[in-house]
Design a protein around this motif. Structure first.
Motif, PDB file in Angstrom:
ATOM      1  N   ALA A  58       0.778  -1.226   0.112  1.00 51.27           N
ATOM      2  CA  ALA A  58       0.049  -0.006  -0.053  1.00 51.27           C
ATOM      3  C   ALA A  58       1.009   1.383  -0.048  1.00 51.27           C
ATOM      4  O   ALA A  58       2.028   1.187   0.506  1.00 51.27           O
ATOM      5  N   ALA A  59       0.317   2.462  -0.601  1.00 52.53           N
ATOM      6  CA  ALA A  59       1.038   3.658  -0.508  1.00 52.53           C
ATOM      7  C   ALA A  59       0.262   4.413   0.770  1.00 52.53           C
ATOM      8  O   ALA A  59      -1.087   4.310   0.906  1.00 52.53           O
ATOM      9  N   ALA A  60       0.803   5.331   1.465  1.00 47.35           N
ATOM     10  CA  ALA A  60       0.436   6.102   2.504  1.00 47.35           C
ATOM     11  C   ALA A  60       0.443   7.336   2.426  1.00 47.35           C
ATOM     12  O   ALA A  60       1.677   7.870   1.993  1.00 47.35           O
ATOM     13  N   PHE A  61      -0.865   8.161   2.424  1.00 44.43           N
ATOM     14  CA  PHE A  61      -0.908   9.622   2.407  1.00 44.43           C
ATOM     15  C   PHE A  61      -1.017  10.020   3.827  1.00 44.43           C
ATOM     16  O   PHE A  61      -1.979   9.730   4.313  1.00 44.43           O
ATOM     17  N   VAL A  62      -0.147  10.797   4.104  1.00 44.32           N
ATOM     18  CA  VAL A  62      -0.226  11.410   5.411  1.00 44.32           C
ATOM     19  C   VAL A  62      -0.716  12.869   5.406  1.00 44.32           C
ATOM     20  O   VAL A  62      -0.362  13.771   4.663  1.00 44.32           O
ATOM     21  N   THR A  63      -1.694  13.282   6.281  1.00 40.70           N
ATOM     22  CA  THR A  63      -2.339  14.611   6.560  1.00 40.70           C
ATOM     23  C   THR A  63      -1.480  15.655   7.086  1.00 40.70           C
ATOM     24  O   THR A  63      -1.589  16.252   7.977  1.00 40.70           O
ATOM     25  N   SER A  64      -0.249  15.555   6.648  1.00 38.43           N
ATOM     26  CA  SER A  64       0.747  16.535   7.154  1.00 38.43           C
ATOM     27  C   SER A  64       1.953  16.753   5.882  1.00 38.43           C
ATOM     28  O   SER A  64       2.377  15.654   5.312  1.00 38.43           O
ATOM     29  N   ALA A  65       2.041  17.882   5.559  1.00 37.51           N
ATOM     30  CA  ALA A  65       2.693  18.412   4.240  1.00 37.51           C
ATOM     31  C   ALA A  65       4.241  18.549   4.113  1.00 37.51           C
ATOM     32  O   ALA A  65       4.688  18.509   3.028  1.00 37.51           O
ATOM     33  N   TYR A  66       4.781  18.547   5.531  1.00 36.65           N
ATOM     34  CA  TYR A  66       6.123  19.138   5.455  1.00 36.65           C
ATOM     35  C   TYR A  66       7.074  18.136   5.988  1.00 36.65           C
ATOM     36  O   TYR A  66       6.735  16.831   6.567  1.00 36.65           O
ATOM     37  N   SER A  67       8.402  18.351   5.808  1.00 37.87           N
ATOM     38  CA  SER A  67       9.413  17.549   6.442  1.00 37.87           C
ATOM     39  C   SER A  67       9.458  17.735   7.860  1.00 37.87           C
ATOM     40  O   SER A  67       8.807  18.782   8.488  1.00 37.87           O
ATOM     41  N   GLY A  68      10.346  17.092   8.518  1.00 34.81           N
ATOM     42  CA  GLY A  68      10.856  17.284   9.904  1.00 34.81           C
ATOM     43  C   GLY A  68      10.161  16.061  10.837  1.00 34.81           C
ATOM     44  O   GLY A  68       9.282  15.363  10.268  1.00 34.81           O
ATOM     45  N   TYR A  69      10.523  15.932  11.850  1.00 36.26           N
ATOM     46  CA  TYR A  69      10.132  14.654  12.873  1.00 36.26           C
ATOM     47  C   TYR A  69       8.594  14.662  12.891  1.00 36.26           C
ATOM     48  O   TYR A  69       8.039  13.725  12.510  1.00 36.26           O
ATOM     49  N   SER A  70       8.179  15.623  13.511  1.00 40.03           N
ATOM     50  CA  SER A  70       6.661  15.922  13.742  1.00 40.03           C
ATOM     51  C   SER A  70       5.706  15.582  12.597  1.00 40.03           C
ATOM     52  O   SER A  70       4.583  14.874  12.585  1.00 40.03           O
ATOM     53  N   SER A  71       6.183  16.308  11.417  1.00 34.20           N
ATOM     54  CA  SER A  71       5.464  16.353  10.280  1.00 34.20           C
ATOM     55  C   SER A  71       5.709  15.104   9.324  1.00 34.20           C
ATOM     56  O   SER A  71       4.864  14.516   8.604  1.00 34.20           O
ATOM     57  N   CYS A  72       6.690  14.341   9.548  1.00 33.67           N
ATOM     58  CA  CYS A  72       7.065  13.121   8.595  1.00 33.67           C
ATOM     59  C   CYS A  72       7.541  11.998   9.256  1.00 33.67           C
ATOM     60  O   CYS A  72       7.085  11.076   9.205  1.00 33.67           O
ATOM     61  N   GLY A  73       8.717  12.091   9.992  1.00 30.71           N
ATOM     62  CA  GLY A  73       9.481  11.115  10.676  1.00 30.71           C
ATOM     63  C   GLY A  73       8.595  10.290  11.397  1.00 30.71           C
ATOM     64  O   GLY A  73       8.578   9.075  11.605  1.00 30.71           O
ATOM     65  N   GLN A  74       7.764  11.118  12.454  1.00 29.46           N
ATOM     66  CA  GLN A  74       7.077  10.335  13.050  1.00 29.46           C
ATOM     67  C   GLN A  74       5.989   9.504  12.716  1.00 29.46           C
ATOM     68  O   GLN A  74       5.575   8.365  13.229  1.00 29.46           O
ATOM     69  N   TYR A  75       5.443   9.944  11.597  1.00 26.58           N
ATOM     70  CA  TYR A  75       4.510   9.115  11.018  1.00 26.58           C
ATOM     71  C   TYR A  75       5.096   7.864  10.425  1.00 26.58           C
ATOM     72  O   TYR A  75       4.520   6.829  10.384  1.00 26.58           O
ATOM     73  N   ARG A  76       6.385   8.111   9.646  1.00 27.63           N
ATOM     74  CA  ARG A  76       7.038   6.869   9.533  1.00 27.63           C
ATOM     75  C   ARG A  76       7.161   6.002  10.499  1.00 27.63           C
ATOM     76  O   ARG A  76       6.934   4.803  10.221  1.00 27.63           O
ATOM     77  N   ASP A  77       7.717   6.425  11.584  1.00 25.78           N
ATOM     78  CA  ASP A  77       7.850   5.491  12.834  1.00 25.78           C
ATOM     79  C   ASP A  77       6.345   4.742  13.150  1.00 25.78           C
ATOM     80  O   ASP A  77       6.364   3.575  13.662  1.00 25.78           O
ATOM     81  N   ASP A  78       5.456   5.412  13.155  1.00 23.80           N
ATOM     82  CA  ASP A  78       3.900   5.001  13.451  1.00 23.80           C
ATOM     83  C   ASP A  78       3.582   3.798  12.615  1.00 23.80           C
ATOM     84  O   ASP A  78       3.236   2.803  13.055  1.00 23.80           O
ATOM     85  N   ILE A  79       4.048   3.939  11.151  1.00 24.91           N
ATOM     86  CA  ILE A  79       3.577   3.128  10.336  1.00 24.91           C
ATOM     87  C   ILE A  79       4.465   1.673  10.460  1.00 24.91           C
ATOM     88  O   ILE A  79       4.005   0.545  10.474  1.00 24.91           O
ATOM     89  N   ALA A  80       5.791   1.900  10.668  1.00 24.38           N
ATOM     90  CA  ALA A  80       6.728   0.971  11.053  1.00 24.38           C
ATOM     91  C   ALA A  80       6.243   0.123  12.062  1.00 24.38           C
ATOM     92  O   ALA A  80       6.198  -1.050  12.251  1.00 24.38           O
ATOM     93  N   ARG A  81       5.728   0.756  13.336  1.00 22.98           N
ATOM     94  CA  ARG A  81       5.361   0.242  14.605  1.00 22.98           C
ATOM     95  C   ARG A  81       4.052  -0.594  14.418  1.00 22.98           C
ATOM     96  O   ARG A  81       3.925  -1.650  14.811  1.00 22.98           O
ATOM     97  N   ALA A  82       3.186  -0.127  13.701  1.00 13.79           N
ATOM     98  CA  ALA A  82       1.973  -1.036  13.197  1.00 13.79           C
ATOM     99  C   ALA A  82       2.263  -2.071  12.456  1.00 13.79           C
ATOM    100  O   ALA A  82       1.487  -3.143  12.891  1.00 13.79           O
ATOM    101  N   ARG A  83       3.163  -2.180  11.563  1.00 12.37           N
ATOM    102  CA  ARG A  83       3.417  -3.279  10.656  1.00 12.37           C
ATOM    103  C   ARG A  83       4.204  -4.200  11.758  1.00 12.37           C
ATOM    104  O   ARG A  83       4.051  -5.239  11.429  1.00 12.37           O
ATOM    105  N   GLU A  84       4.845  -3.833  12.661  1.00 11.03           N
ATOM    106  CA  GLU A  84       5.815  -4.997  13.516  1.00 11.03           C
ATOM    107  C   GLU A  84       4.555  -5.476  14.286  1.00 11.03           C
ATOM    108  O   GLU A  84       4.897  -6.522  14.791  1.00 11.03           O
ATOM    109  N   GLN A  85       3.444  -4.722  14.716  1.00  6.41           N
ATOM    110  CA  GLN A  85       2.495  -5.483  15.459  1.00  6.41           C
ATOM    111  C   GLN A  85       1.641  -6.339  14.752  1.00  6.41           C
ATOM    112  O   GLN A  85       0.696  -6.947  15.386  1.00  6.41           O
ATOM    113  N   VAL A  86       1.550  -6.399  13.493  1.00  9.39           N
ATOM    114  CA  VAL A  86       0.492  -7.196  12.715  1.00  9.39           C
ATOM    115  C   VAL A  86       1.200  -8.311  11.854  1.00  9.39           C
ATOM    116  O   VAL A  86       2.177  -8.014  10.911  1.00  9.39           O
TER     117      VAL A  86
END
Length: 335
Positions: A105-133
């Protein structure tokens, strides 16, 4: 060429009733040692609107609009939705995707910018969710899109519309205050985040209202006073405008994709109250929300990613299109 089985809409999440507010805020701040008193202060922002954040309803409408746009353009892909901090939780959505047989799947995040809060944290969230499934699909986050025409043009239209709502005699000299969520100066990717905001602020200002004075300011900081964050604050900026005898201001929430609580309360309530106290004419430009250009952008980002490195990557401003995979220094948390 990359093939996808689904699109995953990823967002922040928000409470949908008074009983949800404190559990939601505890989710948001878990592990950050935020005092209870501070959570209670922020909770009042939500109670002001009946304990309901606008963000989940926005995501429902955005999901429906994306599905309609996909169907209108012959793109036969299901659209899923998962949140970081409230139901539907991202892990539960990834589990449903796996059960439905989604493999990539491709993920579209409702945050438009770079930076940890805007981008990196969502990448971490996706990785964490995948680890649990078990058997979770591969999930590729679509690129940062702050300077994509589909994000920029709705702001250009909204800025012009806000100027038109001012009294006719105040429009020509109105100041444009572009706002974004402040972040700590120590946050990974802060420099890139601020550079992107400055870049696109100039693009929108020049397209919407060339010749008007403009400034990039910040809002919604939540850290202790001893911790330096991006400044100046929007309310402090309004006071400086008043001291300089500015009579009207249009506030453009350039850092936000929709009317989050930070827009509805921090701008429409707090900043508007400061402007009224100062006698400063105040209008707030709309966020993209479900503007047709913004909705179409989601499909364009997806098909661009599917086409591979040779695809056209539209971007406005001086910085160009951001890569699909962020550099390590862009948004990674310092472990």
């Amino acid at each position: 060429m990359t093939s996808y089985d689904a699109l995953l809409l990823v967002s922040f999440g928000g409470p949908e009733g008074p009983q949800d507010v404190m559990p939601f805020l505890e989710n948001v701040t878990r592990g950050r040692n935020v005092p209870r008193r501070r959570l209670e202060e922020v909770a009042e922002h939500y109670y002001h609107f009946g304990g309901v954040s606008p963000i989940n309803d926005h995501c429902r409408r955005l999901k429906a609009a994306i599905e309609a746009d996909f169907a209108a353009h012959g793109l036969d892909l299901p659209v899923y939705w998962g949140n970081r901090n409230w139901t539907p939780y991202l892990t539960d959505t990834v589990r449903q995707m796996a059960a439905d047989g989604v493999r990539r799947a491709a993920a579209f995040v409702t945050s438009a910018y770079s930076g940890y809060s805007s981008c990196g944290q969502y990448r971490d969230d996706i990785a964490r969710a995948r680890e649990q499934v078990p058997g979770a699909p591969e999930i590729d986050k679509l690129r940062v899109y702050y300077n994509h025409p589909g994000f920029v043009e709705p702001f250009v239209e909204a800025t012009r519309a806000a100027l038109d709502r001012l009294p006719a005699g105040l429009r020509q000299a109105a100041h444009l205050a572009f706002t974004a969520h402040s972040v700590p100066l120590a946050q990974p990717g802060r420099e890139r985040y601020a550079a992107e905001l400055a870049d696109i602020t100039e693009v929108v200002a020049e397209r919407a209202a060339p010749g008007h004075e403009r400034a990039l300011v910040y809002q919604s900081r939540s850290g202790p006073p001893t911790q330096p964050w991006l400044e100046p604050d929007i309310c402090d900026h309004l006071r400086k405008l008043h001291a300089a005898r500015t009579e009207a201001v249009v506030v453009v929430p350039i850092g936000f994709v929709s009317d989050h609580m930070e827009v509805k309360y921090d701008l429409d309530v707090e900043a508007a109250a400061v402007a009224a106290e100062l006698g400063l004419a105040f209008e707030r430009a709309a966020t993209p929300g479900t503007h047709p250009a913004y909705v179409a952008m989601v499909r364009q980002l997806l098909t661009e990613r599917m086409a591979g490195p040779g695809a056209e990557r539209p971007a406005l401003g001086a910085l160009g299109a951001r890569p699909d995979d962020c550099p390590e220094e862009c948004c990674r948390a310092r472990r």
